[in-house]
Design an enzyme around this catalytic site. Structure first.
Site, PDB file in Angstrom:
ATOM      1  N   CYS A   1      -4.719  -7.689  -5.361  1.00 57.79           N
ATOM      2  CA  CYS A   1      -5.011  -6.477  -6.116  1.00 57.79           C
ATOM      3  C   CYS A   1      -4.270  -6.644  -7.425  1.00 57.79           C
ATOM      4  O   CYS A   1      -3.059  -6.475  -7.488  1.00 57.79           O
ATOM      5  CB  CYS A   1      -4.524  -5.225  -5.379  1.00 57.79           C
TER       6      CYS A   1
ATOM      7  N   CYS B   1      -2.728  -3.149  -8.797  1.00 59.97           N
ATOM      8  CA  CYS B   1      -1.650  -2.434  -8.096  1.00 59.97           C
ATOM      9  C   CYS B   1      -1.278  -3.217  -6.844  1.00 59.97           C
ATOM     10  O   CYS B   1      -0.659  -4.270  -6.941  1.00 59.97           O
ATOM     11  CB  CYS B   1      -2.032  -0.992  -7.804  1.00 59.97           C
ATOM     12  N   SER B   2      -1.619  -2.723  -5.685  1.00 62.90           N
ATOM     13  CA  SER B   2      -1.166  -3.377  -4.463  1.00 62.90           C
ATOM     14  C   SER B   2      -2.101  -3.058  -3.309  1.00 62.90           C
ATOM     15  O   SER B   2      -1.693  -3.063  -2.159  1.00 62.90           O
ATOM     16  CB  SER B   2       0.233  -2.877  -4.116  1.00 62.90           C
ATOM     17  N   CYS B   3      -3.357  -2.720  -3.619  1.00 63.13           N
ATOM     18  CA  CYS B   3      -4.300  -2.345  -2.569  1.00 63.13           C
ATOM     19  C   CYS B   3      -4.389  -3.473  -1.548  1.00 63.13           C
ATOM     20  O   CYS B   3      -4.486  -4.645  -1.902  1.00 63.13           O
ATOM     21  CB  CYS B   3      -5.662  -2.042  -3.168  1.00 63.13           C
TER      22      CYS B   3
END
Lengths: 217, 103
Positions: free
Chosen positions: A118, A121-123
């Site tokens: 991602c 972000c950090s999905c």
């Protein structure tokens, strides 16, 4: 784990509460979190019990769920088809709840390796893999895997054959990916449980490959 | 490569060094931040897109300096203040109370 606390000694002295968390004392952000949390609880937005349950659910999720799905797909072609058609529904079939987001399962083949990231972000498919590793959320992986995936995989010790295509899938808040790795050679006679045991978190992120010799002795 | 980055969070293709693949345990306060997001979202107080908007407008300095869950905490606080779910006076008072409670 951080912390330099050796446990080779006798336990005849009191231990500090969660030494890992306390190591640096109460930071400004920890104090802010504690304050906002208490205000929300006092305001009746949620209760301490709700929080405890949410953390229990978080801790209960692990890559074992994803590994079960992968192993099932390896032994059951019909399940594999359902998994690739609708990851969330296929997860639920095995009793894994995946929340409101879409889960897209991308299958490796002899010609193609898949990797997830991602960049914004950090999905992460946390319902099937648990919380993401720190490196997945950090700058270097997010920046580099989309432009030099082979070099990144090599840093994880994964060398791809020349000519194999690499597809990098950039996740979003509403759409999470998981890699269905190829079943390795030498596992023809294995049952699902044995197969699941060689499917690690990193195999389902796509930076590692399952190997028959990774089986626990 | 394509256009300029849309913000400090837009890291795809940005220069970066080697990957630090060390595992880090998630601290309890970080799990509390994560749980806060889950619970606020389930109860309709805060959407994940709002969390991201709060993170993406932290500014480049803060984005680089703060740890992952520190960014979440900062973003959620901003949005809870915007919505009046917590008040600007209550936070420093509570922070002081919590610090005073420390051994």
């Amino acid at each position: 784990m951080s912390g330099g606390h050796e446990h080779g000694h006798d336990h005849d002295h009191p231990h500090p509460f969660q030494p890992d968390d306390d190591a640096g004392g109460l930071t400004e952000h920890m104090a802010l979190v504690a304050a906002v949390r208490e205000l929300l609880i006092e305001g009746g937005i949620y209760s301490a019990e709700d929080e405890r349950r949410a953390i229990e659910r978080m801790d209960a999720r692990s890559p074992a769920a994803g590994a079960r799905m992968v192993a099932r797909a390896w032994v059951d072609p019909a399940y594999r088809e359902r998994l690739l058609a609708d990851g969330a529904a296929a997860a639920r079939e095995l009793g894994v709840e995946v929340g409101p987001t879409r889960l897209i399962v991308v299958a490796d083949t002899a010609e193609t390796k898949n990797v997830i990231v991602c960049t914004l972000c950090s999905c992460y498919p946390r319902w099937v893999l648990g919380l993401p590793p720190a490196w997945y959320k950090a700058r270097a992986y997010r920046a580099r895997v989309v432009v030099e995936p082979r070099a990144v995989l090599a840093e994880f010790g994964t060398q791809l054959p020349d000519g194999m295509a690499v597809r990098v899938h950039d996740s979003t808040a509403d759409m999470r990916y998981m890699v269905l790795p190829a079943r390795p050679e030498g596992t023809q006679d294995w049952d699902e449980e044995a197969l699941a045991a060689i499917v690690s978190r990193d195999c389902m992120i796509g930076v590692a490959l399952p190997r028959a010799d990774a089986k626990a002795a | 490569m394509s256009a300029e980055p849309i913000g400090p969070h837009d890291l795809g293709g940005a220069p970066a060094g080697p990957i630090d693949a060390h595992e880090h345990a998630v601290a309890h306060w970080e799990k509390q931040v994560d749980a806060m997001m889950t619970l606020l979202s389930e109860r309709g107080h805060l959407k994940v897109d709002e969390l991201r908007r709060g993170i993406e407008t932290l500014g480049a300095d803060a984005y680089e300096r703060l740890s992952y869950y520190e960014r979440w905490a900062q973003s959620m606080t901003t949005i809870l203040l915007e919505k009046g779910i917590v008040t600007p006076e209550a936070i420093p008072a509570k922070v002081a109370e919590i610090k005073a409670r420390q051994p």
